[in-house]
Design an enzyme around this catalytic site. Structure first.
Site, short mmCIF file in Angstrom:
data_model
loop_
_atom_site.label_atom_id
_atom_site.label_comp_id
_atom_site.label_asym_id
_atom_site.label_seq_id
_atom_site.Cartn_x
_atom_site.Cartn_y
_atom_site.Cartn_z
CE LYS A 197 -0.56 48.67 36.20
NZ LYS A 197 0.35 49.74 36.65
CG ASP A 212 -1.09 53.10 36.48
OD1 ASP A 212 -0.58 54.07 35.88
OD2 ASP A 212 -0.44 52.36 37.26
CD GLU A 215 -1.14 54.98 39.49
OE1 GLU A 215 -2.19 54.62 40.10
OE2 GLU A 215 -0.06 54.38 39.62
CG ASP A 275 3.38 55.12 40.27
OD1 ASP A 275 4.39 55.18 40.96
OD2 ASP A 275 2.92 54.02 39.86
CE LYS A 321 3.68 51.88 42.90
NZ LYS A 321 3.89 51.71 41.46
MG LIG Z 1 1.29 53.23 38.56
#
Ligand SMILES: [Mg+2]
Length: 377
Positions: free
Chosen positions: A168, A193, A218, A243, A267
């Site tokens: 992250k 991300d 991301e 995402d 997702k």
């Molecule tokens: Mg993400």
């Protein structure tokens, strides 16, 4: 005929708080959905909304309200109108007039699929078309205060056999940190991300990340920042992964037309359930994009369903859905999701989750319940 819907609001402490550009997640709040039919056959699913509306506009509180007042009544009326002939492929008919709230819709849609698998005694993975019996798993590592702490976490994940590391990042915690990990692990499959935390003016910094041969970057910019995403992708060799930006097959089309990314983090929770995930996956595969399944720190219920999605044909990269003990001391499945061998997890081949949910654990972590009889709507 499905007769009852029960919602459980759970709170599970996370072993290690996860820091992202959106803030810290210290405990997992989840809503579990349980559907029960007239023969006692059950369907289970998890609403993946986070406690704060920072990932999308949904959060646990809004999801609870929308489920109780708007979605369960619609599902109940739809089920009653059908009699015994319930096919989860058509469940979106019942939510046709509902805008957004994809995570709440997903929880009911996925519970219905889970019930259908139990009702027809078929593995849910087979019903949805899963192509593999095990999937590769990557580790997501939250933002750490120091590079030393970060390296320690990366070392541990590599040691445990994770097949990719996803860091992250956020402004101020990016290039130097990535460089430190890359220097130590020159060949490690690695991605980052940003959860939408950069702006167009940060483009030079993001372009410099090409030097670290990342699998993807991301969501560098906010979800609806389409033109800046497209401009950035055109200036990068590294693929951008979308995402938060992609909520339906419509955004896949937009991404392709604009050239705003080449990889999709899919997702089922964010997209509105298995049916919509399959639609998005079809659209992205046809468009030549690569897809994979990310995680939302799910309990075992959402984790099991996510692993099934990760086994669908067309999912190219390792999933973020790791073993449950990476996140929780104790989970809500009788047998927690764990590695089959280092770096891979067996895809649940169960005919629904009901035989695998640990009812005592659900009760222990439960902070509120709500029960509705479908006859009341
Ligand atoms: Mg993400």
């Amino acid at each position: 005929m499905i007769r009852t819907c029960i919602l459980y609001r759970l709170s599970l402490p996370l072993k290690i708080p996860m820091r992202t550009a959106h803030g810290d997640v210290r405990e997992k709040q989840a809503i579990l959905v349980q559907l029960v039919d007239c023969d006692g056959i059950e369907g289970w699913a998890e609403c993946v909304a986070l406690p704060e509306p920072t990932y999308t506009e949904e959060c646990t509180d809004t999801a609870w309200t929308v489920l109780v007042h708007h979605l369960v009544p619609r599902l109940a009326r739809w089920v009653r109108s059908l009699g015994r002939d319930i096919d989860p492929q058509h469940v979106y008919e019942s939510f046709r007039d509902v805008r957004g709230n994809a995570m709440s819709v997903a929880a009911l849609e996925m519970a219905l699929w889970d019930w259908y698998a139990a009702r027809t005694n078929q593995p849910l993975a087979k019903l949805l078309g899963a192509a593999r019996d095990r999937v590769e798993v990557g580790a997501t590592i939250g933002i750490m205060d120091s590079d030393d702490a970060l390296i320690q976490s990366v070392d541990a994940a590599v040691e445990q056999g994770f097949r990719r590391i996803k860091l992250k990042i956020a402004p101020g915690r990016d290039r130097d940190m990535i460089e430190a990990v890359r220097r130590r692990y020159p060949d490690l499959p690695m991605a980052v991300d940003a959860n939408g935390s950069y702006a167009q003016t940060d483009a030079p910094l993001l372009q410099a990340l090409d030097a670290y041969h990342l699998q993807f970057i991301e969501q560098p910019f906010p979800d609806d920042d389409w033109f800046d995403l497209a401009e950035l992708q055109a200036s990068l060799q590294t693929p951008l992964c979308l995402d938060e930006s992609v909520r339906s097959a419509r955004e896949v089309k937009l991404a392709v037309r604009l050239g705003a990314g080449r990889v999709l983090n899919l997702k089922a929770g964010r997209l509105g359930g298995f049916g919509r995930l399959l639609r998005v996956l079809r659209a992205s595969t046809l468009a030549g994009m690569s897809a994979w399944v990310g995680g939302m720190y799910e309990t075992g219920v959402g984790r099991a369903h996510g692993l099934i999605a990760a086994a669908l044909p067309g999912m190219r990269y390792p999933t973020d859905l790791g073993p449950a003990d990476r996140y929780f001391e104790e989970d809500v499945l009788r047998e927690p999701i764990s590695f089959a061998e280092p770096g891979t997890i067996r895809v649940p081949d169960w005919a629904g989750l009901s035989d695998h949910v640990d009812r005592d654990a659900v009760e222990r972590f439960c902070t509120a319940t709500w029960k509705a009889s479908f006859a009341d709507f």
